[in-house]
Design a protein around this motif. Structure first.
Motif, PDB file in Angstrom:
ATOM      1  N   GLU A  40      39.953  37.235  34.834  1.00  0.00           N
ATOM      2  CA  GLU A  40      40.326  36.762  36.157  1.00  0.00           C
ATOM      3  C   GLU A  40      41.221  35.546  35.962  1.00  0.00           C
ATOM      4  OE1 GLU A  40      38.269  34.998  40.259  1.00  0.00           O
ATOM      5  OE2 GLU A  40      37.037  35.470  38.499  1.00  0.00           O
ATOM      6  N   LYS A  42      42.978  32.494  37.725  1.00  0.00           N
ATOM      7  CA  LYS A  42      42.933  31.679  38.944  1.00  0.00           C
ATOM      8  C   LYS A  42      44.212  30.888  39.184  1.00  0.00           C
ATOM      9  CE  LYS A  42      39.553  31.236  41.059  1.00  0.00           C
ATOM     10  NZ  LYS A  42      39.046  31.968  42.241  1.00  0.00           N
ATOM     11  N   GLU A  47      44.250  37.283  44.401  1.00  0.00           N
ATOM     12  CA  GLU A  47      43.334  37.820  43.396  1.00  0.00           C
ATOM     13  C   GLU A  47      44.147  38.503  42.299  1.00  0.00           C
ATOM     14  OE1 GLU A  47      40.329  41.593  43.154  1.00  0.00           O
ATOM     15  OE2 GLU A  47      40.304  40.417  45.006  1.00  0.00           O
ATOM     16  N   GLN A 174      36.295  39.028  32.443  1.00  0.00           N
ATOM     17  CA  GLN A 174      35.570  39.912  33.350  1.00  0.00           C
ATOM     18  C   GLN A 174      34.934  41.078  32.612  1.00  0.00           C
ATOM     19  OE1 GLN A 174      37.854  41.450  36.635  1.00  0.00           O
ATOM     20  NE2 GLN A 174      37.549  39.626  37.870  1.00  0.00           N
ATOM     21  N   GLY A 192      39.754  45.296  38.397  1.00  0.00           N
ATOM     22  CA  GLY A 192      39.053  44.035  38.610  1.00  0.00           C
ATOM     23  C   GLY A 192      37.614  44.206  39.046  1.00  0.00           C
ATOM     24  N   ALA A 194      36.115  41.859  41.233  1.00  0.00           N
ATOM     25  CA  ALA A 194      35.843  41.148  42.485  1.00  0.00           C
ATOM     26  C   ALA A 194      35.538  42.144  43.593  1.00  0.00           C
ATOM     27  CB  ALA A 194      37.045  40.294  42.867  1.00  0.00           C
ATOM     28  N   GLY A 195      34.470  41.882  44.338  1.00  0.00           N
ATOM     29  CA  GLY A 195      34.140  42.720  45.485  1.00  0.00           C
ATOM     30  C   GLY A 195      33.676  44.117  45.149  1.00  0.00           C
TER      31      GLY A 195
END
Length: 348
Positions: A40, A42, A47, A174, A192, A194-195
């Motif tokens: 990930e 940042k 994202e 990740q 990814g 995320a979510g």
């Protein structure tokens, strides 16, 4: 239950440990063709993930992915690079890219710069005894002074995360994985962590049953009569869980303790569209046994699998493997039940 995924790890550990590392870098666990990592990142306002794939000591792939937003389209760029493996100083000998358009020049340059900088950062540290290493450095792409966190169990650059001076991560692992064939699209398809959706709701009811002890050589583990023996070394609990017990040997000419470290890295990696979620891993050393817990996400079927594995190095250089795999939803509803099985493991 995806038996194939569970058996893959047991098969992969039999693979040879031959591999290489980045030019000018000596790694405790050399990379194997097909190993990859995704982080990930940042530093972007959206994202974003960045991945690195090791093909050979002379060729790599770098991938950037960002999902679509209300104002921006999906972005998926892969940069393929070749290097001179005989030059201890990183020397690019060629590159091609896919998915980039005319407006992505800065992004492609960023990916290339990451490869250069991460190689340089890795060459500045020595990883000994498989211990984690922290190193402060200046990294303009991450805003200045940062701390690089290195681990021998992470492929390619051995970078687990990059943290700002206040301790917050700006670049964090990740998932790590290993492509199992030329047709394995795990690196190309990853989008990814995320979510991610939760594991599907499943029948999590486990009726009480009489306990039974499974003995194998001088080892044992306690389950109950609710489990069904379907193969010589495999038991299933309804459609939610399976237990595999197997045995292997340390390859001839390999230091046993080094091989256990190699297995640890392998068992933390995902395979065949099944992604190991790095932030959910747990590793414990107990005597001559290694206890590894991982959570895997399988996007094609939206499954979450939790594996609890025990790797025991015996005095005769044989290795016993215990693999308990459960749909994560079922595990969450019956934590004590499954944890008790793992805790019952004994060496007599």
């Amino acid at each position: 239950m995806n038996v194939k995924k569970c058996l893959t790890a047991a098969v992969m550990i039999a693979a040879g440990t031959l591999g290489f590392s980045l030019p000018g870098v000596v790694s405790p666990i050399p990379d194997t063709s097909g190993e990859y990592v995704f982080y990930e990142d940042k530093t972007f306002n959206r994202e974003s993930i960045v991945g690195f794939l090791y093909y050979s000591e002379a060729s790599y792939a770098i991938r950037y992915y960002a999902p679509a937003t209300e104002s921006e389209k999906e972005k998926d760029i892969t940069l393929y690079i070749s290097v001179n493996p005989d030059n201890p100083v990183l020397e690019l000998t060629g590159e091609t890219f896919r998915g980039a358009d005319a407006g992505d020049a800065d992004l492609v340059n960023y990916l290339r710069d990451l490869f250069y900088d991460f190689t340089a950062q890795r060459k500045r540290v020595i990883i000994e005894d498989f211990s984690d290493v922290k190193n402060s450095a200046e990294a303009p792409q991450f805003g200045g002074d940062v701390v690089f966190n290195f681990s021998a169990y992470v492929p390619v650059f051995n970078i687990e995360s990059v943290n700002s001076v206040n301790g917050k991560y700006v670049f964090r692992l990740q998932t790590a994985g290993l492509l199992t064939s030329s047709d394995d699209q795990s690196f190309a398809f990853y989008k990814g962590a995320a979510g991610l959706p939760e594991d599907s709701v499943r029948d999590a009811d486990i009726p009480k049953a009489k306990k039974t002890v499974v003995e194998f050589d001088s080892h044992e583990i306690t389950i109950d009569e609710g489990w069904t023996k379907t193969m010589e070394n495999l038991w299933t609990l309804k459609e939610s869980s399976l237990l595999i017990i197997s045995k292997g040997e340390v390859p001839e000419g390999t230091v046993p303790e080094d091989y256990i470290h190699f297995l640890r890295r392998r068992l933390l990696e995902g395979t065949s569209m099944s992604y190991s979620l790095w932030q959910h891993k747990k590793v414990e050393e107990k005597g001559n046994s290694l206890y590894i817990t991982c959570v895997y996400y399988q996007p094609s079927v939206q499954n979450r699998l939790r594996t609890m594995e025990i790797v025991t190095l015996n005095s005769d250089n044989t290795i016993h493997f215990v693999n308990l795999t459960v749909y994560d939803y079922v595990y969450q509803k019956n934590r004590k039940y499954f944890d008790k099985i793992i805790k019952s493991y004994k060496e007599n």
